[in-house]
Design an enzyme around this catalytic site. Structure first.
Site, short mmCIF file in Angstrom:
data_model
loop_
_atom_site.label_atom_id
_atom_site.label_comp_id
_atom_site.label_asym_id
_atom_site.label_seq_id
_atom_site.Cartn_x
_atom_site.Cartn_y
_atom_site.Cartn_z
N GLY A 239 0.76 -1.38 0.09
CA GLY A 239 0.06 -0.02 -0.04
C GLY A 239 0.79 1.33 -0.10
O GLY A 239 0.22 2.36 -0.11
N GLU A 273 4.07 -6.71 1.70
CA GLU A 273 3.78 -6.98 0.46
C GLU A 273 3.62 -5.71 -0.54
O GLU A 273 2.46 -5.45 -1.09
CB GLU A 273 2.24 -7.50 0.49
CG GLU A 273 2.03 -8.70 1.36
CD GLU A 273 0.73 -9.42 1.46
OE1 GLU A 273 0.52 -10.45 1.86
OE2 GLU A 273 -0.12 -8.60 1.54
N PRO A 274 4.83 -5.05 -0.87
CA PRO A 274 4.75 -4.01 -1.67
C PRO A 274 4.64 -4.24 -3.16
O PRO A 274 5.18 -5.23 -3.55
CB PRO A 274 6.25 -3.47 -1.44
CG PRO A 274 7.01 -4.48 -1.16
CD PRO A 274 5.97 -5.52 -0.36
N CYS A 343 -13.89 2.19 -28.29
CA CYS A 343 -15.20 2.66 -28.66
C CYS A 343 -15.83 2.83 -27.40
O CYS A 343 -16.98 2.16 -26.99
CB CYS A 343 -15.94 1.97 -29.82
SG CYS A 343 -15.21 2.13 -31.43
C1 LIG Z 1 -2.99 -4.99 -3.75
C2 LIG Z 1 -2.36 -5.68 -2.60
C3 LIG Z 1 -0.82 -5.44 -2.30
C4 LIG Z 1 -0.15 -4.45 -3.09
O1 LIG Z 1 -0.70 -3.04 -2.84
P1 LIG Z 1 0.28 -2.02 -3.43
O2 LIG Z 1 -0.60 -0.76 -3.11
O3 LIG Z 1 0.73 -2.34 -4.68
O4 LIG Z 1 1.58 -2.14 -2.48
C5 LIG Z 1 -0.69 -6.16 -0.99
N1 LIG Z 1 -1.47 -7.15 -0.44
C6 LIG Z 1 -2.55 -7.40 -0.71
C7 LIG Z 1 -3.35 -8.41 0.23
C8 LIG Z 1 -3.23 -6.45 -1.84
O5 LIG Z 1 -4.50 -6.87 -2.20
#
Ligand SMILES: *Cc1c(COP(=O)(O)O)cnc(C)c1O
Length: 419
Positions: A239, A273-274, A343
């Site tokens: 995030g 989880e980037p 379109c």
């Molecule tokens: C989409 C998502 C991410 C990655 O988010 P970013 O904003 O791209 O860092 C990480 N973990 C989960 C569970 C997600 O759904």
């Protein structure tokens, strides 16, 4: 910081002129910088070096196997959301011991596939899912490692479509229900609870929501430890935002400094989880101007890329900078809509954008398109998906070729009665 810069009046990716790439692979095309990807990964990973951690790159941001291989070489794991992403991660050589599986709707086949390959853990979002995982694991004579995804009810102050941690969101388990879910999980024979997971949204530009959410998670982990559930992993999701126009998101280092003290004493492995922060500004979508059109109320620049290639402007009203590949002096900037050939009125890459006048044949770079760009592309309007190239040390590597018309109909069949 990224490696798309002007040199002698022309936009380059690292040392390679974008016009050279256009000549070699045509337009539209996605262009990624190897240097930028590696730097972004290392800066992020390095920021958290003082605590045990796993970086699980969020594959939905960019899942090309070459990009994933590069991530694997850097030591990255993967955050997957489907069996298809698991397949890609394994193909790319990401070790299963660093793969975590998120999503509210994992199918039995996907659960089986993930258990067979022995991924690190499932991030579980409901009691139904928990029971399903336990059933599949029982059938296979295995034990599934799981983390429960908590919904911390934190407003990340981002676009509602990419905000996931609010009470009304479909994601996660509310803090109020969390203890019951953990009790259920602990009672299951083929499930081992090893972690707590949260992800509150995407494109966050402040540290505060991360801190607030982690505090809630830490409180829960302490309660659980009190109940005898030993939590070994804390997963804070992804995030972290990027600069699309004038946002000033925190640096990974600032995030690490704010979060590390909160968890240092818990003796847990931190999972992150980037996605966007690694890949977003490491890629662009290059497109060519086909026509310009002066309608009564608007001026349009019609380009060869469209919403099927990059849907973020249409879907989220997202802003992407659009730069001329060759810096032009053509008098005053003009205000235009940059639109594609699809379109649909919703097919635009920019609206009411003031930019240098563009002429047919000009190349344009749609910036910050390395995340949620190609991965969200479709074949709508039967447009073949565009190629992806990776630039490294002055060389152009095609990491996905342009689709052909044959690719478009692959898998389709005309039934006997119509022959
Ligand atoms: C989409 C998502 C991410 C990655 O988010 P970013 O904003 O791209 O860092 C990480 N973990 C989960 C569970 C997600 O759904």
């Amino acid at each position: 910081m990224h490696d798309f810069q002007y040199r002698d009046g022309e936009l380059h990716c690292e040392r390679v002129a974008l016009s050279r790439i256009a000549k070699e692979v045509g337009t539209p095309c996605y262009v990624y910088s190897h240097t930028t990807l590696v730097r972004h990964y290392r800066v992020f990973d390095g920021a958290f070096q003082s605590i045990p951690h796993i970086v699980a790159f969020a594959m939905k941001a960019n899942s090309n196997v070459a990009i994933l291989r590069l991530m694997a070489r850097e030591g990255s794991g993967a955050d997957i959301v489907s069996g298809g992403e698991l397949y890609r991660a394994l193909r790319a050589g990401i070790p299963p011991s660093k793969i975590v599986f998120a999503g509210v709707g994992k199918s039995w086949e996907e659960i089986r596939y993930a258990l067979e390959t022995d991924i690190l853990m499932f991030n579980v979002e409901s009691s139904d899912e928990l029971r399903a995982i336990d059933d599949v694991a029982a059938e296979m004579g295995r034990r599934a490692r799981v983390a429960l995804r908590i919904n911390p009810d934190i407003d990340p102050q981002t676009h509602p479509y990419i905000s996931t941690g609010l009470k009304k969101s479909k994601f996660g388990i509310s803090a109020a229900r969390a203890l019951d879910e953990f009790k259920l999980a602990s009672s299951l024979q083929h499930t081992e609870v090893v972690g707590v997971h949260k992800h509150i949204g995407s494109q966050l530009t402040e540290v505060a929501p991360f801190v607030d959410a982690l505090k809630k998670v830490v409180a829960l982990v302490e309660t659980l430890k009190g109940h005898g559930t030993d939590i070994r992993y804390i997963n804070i999701g992804g995030g972290l935002g990027i600069t699309y126009s004038d946002e000033t998101p925190p640096l990974p280092k600032e995030l690490a400094e704010a979060l590390s003290p909160l968890i240092r004493d818990l003796k847990c492995v931190l999972i992150m989880e980037p996605g966007r922060v690694i890949a977003g500004n490491a890629g662009i979508l290059m497109t060519r101007v086909l026509y310009t059109k002066e309608a009564e109320a608007k001026h349009f620049v019609i380009v060869d890329a469209a919403m099927n290639d990059l849907i973020r402007p249409s879907l989220y009203n997202a802003y992407h900078d659009i730069l001329p590949v060759r810096e032009v002096q053509r008098g005053n900037p003009v205000t235009v809509d940059v639109v594609g050939p699809v379109c649909e009125s919703g097919d635009f890459l920019a609206k009411d954008r003031t930019m240098p006048e563009a002429k047919p044949g000009d190349l344009l770079a749609v910036m910050s398109a390395g995340a949620y760009g190609f991965t969200m592309a479709s074949n709508y309007n039967s447009r073949p998906r565009v190629p992806e190239v990776l630039i490294r040390e002055g060389e152009i590597h095609v990491i996905r070729r342009r689709e052909t018309y044959d690719d478009l109909v692959r898998g389709e069949a005309i039934p006997e009665f119509l022959r």
